[in-house]
Design an enzyme around this catalytic site. Sequence first.
Site, PDB file in Angstrom:
ATOM      1  N   SER A   1       5.784   4.759  -6.049  1.00 17.52           N
ATOM      2  CA  SER A   1       4.321   4.686  -6.053  1.00 17.52           C
ATOM      3  C   SER A   1       3.842   3.302  -5.629  1.00 17.52           C
ATOM      4  O   SER A   1       2.870   3.173  -4.869  1.00 17.52           O
ATOM      5  CB  SER A   1       3.794   5.030  -7.448  1.00 17.52           C
TER       6      SER A   1
ATOM      7  N   LYS B   1       1.365   0.678 -11.103  1.00 20.37           N
ATOM      8  CA  LYS B   1       1.651   2.024 -10.602  1.00 20.37           C
ATOM      9  C   LYS B   1       2.415   2.874 -11.604  1.00 20.37           C
ATOM     10  O   LYS B   1       3.301   3.665 -11.259  1.00 20.37           O
ATOM     11  CB  LYS B   1       2.391   1.979  -9.261  1.00 20.37           C
TER      12      LYS B   1
ATOM     13  N   THR C   1      -4.663   4.334 -13.644  1.00 26.10           N
ATOM     14  CA  THR C   1      -5.982   4.946 -13.445  1.00 26.10           C
ATOM     15  C   THR C   1      -6.169   6.162 -14.353  1.00 26.10           C
ATOM     16  O   THR C   1      -7.225   6.342 -14.971  1.00 26.10           O
ATOM     17  CB  THR C   1      -6.151   5.363 -11.970  1.00 26.10           C
ATOM     18  N   TRP C   2      -5.137   6.963 -14.458  1.00 26.34           N
ATOM     19  CA  TRP C   2      -5.182   8.177 -15.284  1.00 26.34           C
ATOM     20  C   TRP C   2      -5.359   7.833 -16.762  1.00 26.34           C
ATOM     21  O   TRP C   2      -6.231   8.396 -17.444  1.00 26.34           O
ATOM     22  CB  TRP C   2      -3.894   8.966 -15.066  1.00 26.34           C
TER      23      TRP C   2
ATOM     24  N   HIS D   1      -2.016  -6.031 -16.649  1.00 28.89           N
ATOM     25  CA  HIS D   1      -0.610  -5.834 -16.281  1.00 28.89           C
ATOM     26  C   HIS D   1       0.230  -7.008 -16.790  1.00 28.89           C
ATOM     27  O   HIS D   1       1.443  -7.052 -16.561  1.00 28.89           O
ATOM     28  CB  HIS D   1      -0.451  -5.792 -14.759  1.00 28.89           C
TER      29      HIS D   1
ATOM     30  N   ARG E   1      -2.928   9.159  -5.616  1.00 26.04           N
ATOM     31  CA  ARG E   1      -1.973   9.736  -4.672  1.00 26.04           C
ATOM     32  C   ARG E   1      -1.569  11.102  -5.209  1.00 26.04           C
ATOM     33  O   ARG E   1      -2.401  11.990  -5.330  1.00 26.04           O
ATOM     34  CB  ARG E   1      -0.767   8.802  -4.468  1.00 26.04           C
TER      35      ARG E   1
ATOM     36  N   TYR F   1       4.684   8.149 -19.103  1.00 24.48           N
ATOM     37  CA  TYR F   1       3.977   8.969 -18.120  1.00 24.48           C
ATOM     38  C   TYR F   1       4.506  10.388 -18.150  1.00 24.48           C
ATOM     39  O   TYR F   1       3.749  11.361 -18.020  1.00 24.48           O
ATOM     40  CB  TYR F   1       4.189   8.345 -16.738  1.00 24.48           C
TER      41      TYR F   1
END
Length: 709
Positions: free
Chosen positions: A543, A455, A459-460, A513, A665, A596
């Site tokens: 998240s 998290k 995905t991004w 991961h 999300r 991020y």
Amino acid sequence: MARKIDEINESKFKGSGLLLHPHVLCEFLMAPSPLSAPEVADEATAHKKIYDQLRQVAETFPTASNGTVIPYRRHPDGWYMITEGLVSAMVVKNHLTALPTDVFLVTFPKAGTTWLKALLYSVFRRGADDLAAHGPHQLVPFLETQLFVNDRIPDLSSLPTPRLLNTHIPSQSLPESIAASGSKVVYLCRDPKDCFVSLWYFQNKFQKRDINESHRQFCDGISLFGPYWEHVLGYWKWHVEKPNQVLFLTYEELTADTLGQLRRLGEFLGRPFTVEEQEAGVDMKIVEACAIKNLSGLEVNRSGTTDIADRAVPNNVFFRRGVVGDWRNHLTPEMAKRIDDISHSKIWLAFASTIFTRERRIKGRLKIIGVLRGLFFMASSLTAEEVDGATTHKEIYDQLRQVVETFPTTLSCMGLYCRHPDGWYQSRKVVLSAMVIKRHLTAHATDIFLVTFPKSGTTWIKALLYSALHHGTDELAVRNPHQLVPFLESQLFINDQIPNLSSLPVPRLLMTHIPSQSLPDSVAASGSKVVYLCRDPKDCFVSLWHFWNRFVQWDINVALQEFCDGVTLFGSYWEHVLGYWKWHIERPSQMLFLTYEELAADTLGQLRRLAEFVGQPFTVEEQEAGVDRKIVEACTIQNLSGLEVNRSGTTNFTEKGVSNNIFFRRGVVGDWRNHLTPEMAKKIDVITESKFQESGLLLHPQFLQAKAE
């Protein structure tokens, strides 16, 4: 009675030459004699006589060249040492009487001895004050090079209880009284490749040695107290038979979770840290004081000396780097593979030759198979294709599944977590997959590994990385990012399969991961590119909490406590981040460390940086045509989540299809403020500052900003 037999031996064999045979001489002269407790007036003379007798024995032992002017001799029990070291070991064998309260620390040379001595001593003293004035080798002396030396049999009765004693002597050559008395034994094992490199460095401080020749001798077992493998296996078997007497630690576990292993050590020795002591930070202060960096900086270790055998040895020679996996900087892939192959063969040979009753053989099999990971860290570089054809993928998984079943577990609100030996948590199924990956994935120089803590924007970044390589986003319309950049541990190495990845297009884009210390060695060694994305731990936690609440209700307070304790998927978060940060610091050309927050603030700039790193920079013409900007727009969370493939499609994970829409999300920086109380946020921040202190990571813009807020 024994003396009567000895007298007959001497009479019968006299003149036959048989008394000169090493085995007979050793048994005869090492047997208890009236000189065990000298009654003569001159005790020193009596002691010298004992040493001289055994010196004559040792001089008959076979010799082996070691690249120096002083050869090794082979002890009848099968290990090597210089003559005086063998003599001392034989005197120890016959003249040391262990007490039930004694604690023996044992290592193979250069397995982390100095560090563990400091930790062990501090456990009993509940502090590290003495470390400022005494080197660890003065506080926990070696039997064979500090106590039983220079023709002396010391009176150890004056030592405080418990007596803390150290040795490198193999288990089969220790005094029988150690096992019989119930003395505690703590054994520290280290990856043989790191052990060899550290030993080579140490010996080079005294005399230059060619690493290739030293490597050959190490593999042949001709090294101090070697062979390495027999040394480790001897204590491992003792631990298996008597786990309450022998504690078996690994350097890698100690490095990954020093505090946890220190507490385990205290528990084993009957000196557990109380709740009050833990709350007061007594154990944490010991960990900090005993860190290699701190110990090596003490004046006593910078300029002091310790008497070893017949010389004063500078304390600073006992400190180097202490880094797990440092062997990668010194060994060729071929050298590493040879050590790995020996490790693998020795383990299975040991299993085949170990005698168990029928009932114990089943348990013993689990233990011996466990050595494959517990001792040699699944470091073999064999690929799936090199495995014996009779060994199917399922058999490989089944063997390792038995290993995983021996790992400790902890119950969380999300179910039962298994603790990997490298110190992180996951389900047994994923830990199993990670172990198979460690052993059976061979990385290529052209590979690109994307790594995140769960998290953190996985995905991004997958969408951005795939698009950066292909300079376009067409595939995103029909395939979810997790289908384009698959997870090793939950999409590829699953369901008892070892996939053939050779069919993947070059460069292979792979995702994981898995913490850095548990990745295949070939990832670092091959020069593969690694991209790591880090996220503010508060947003990361929120998240993660939201994600799992889709499957089961999870109280946020309980979830926070587990997150802070490190009992979370692939956790602890802080060790996960630090592992890759340190890799980035050491090899910035191989490891790209992104955050991020930076990605959210300047997606276009970070995309260009990413493309540059993976060798696919956007040309001036492409930038002018807006190719990179179109990728940024196409990969926004809002756009990705609105695609039909992500609204209604599924992606296979392990044995089931997972809806793609659950991977999207909000993705908003600072969303934690809508869910965490100030106290909850502060709890995470305090841990972050403590864990990242001195790493340089707190100077990173992301954490400077968080600290300012």
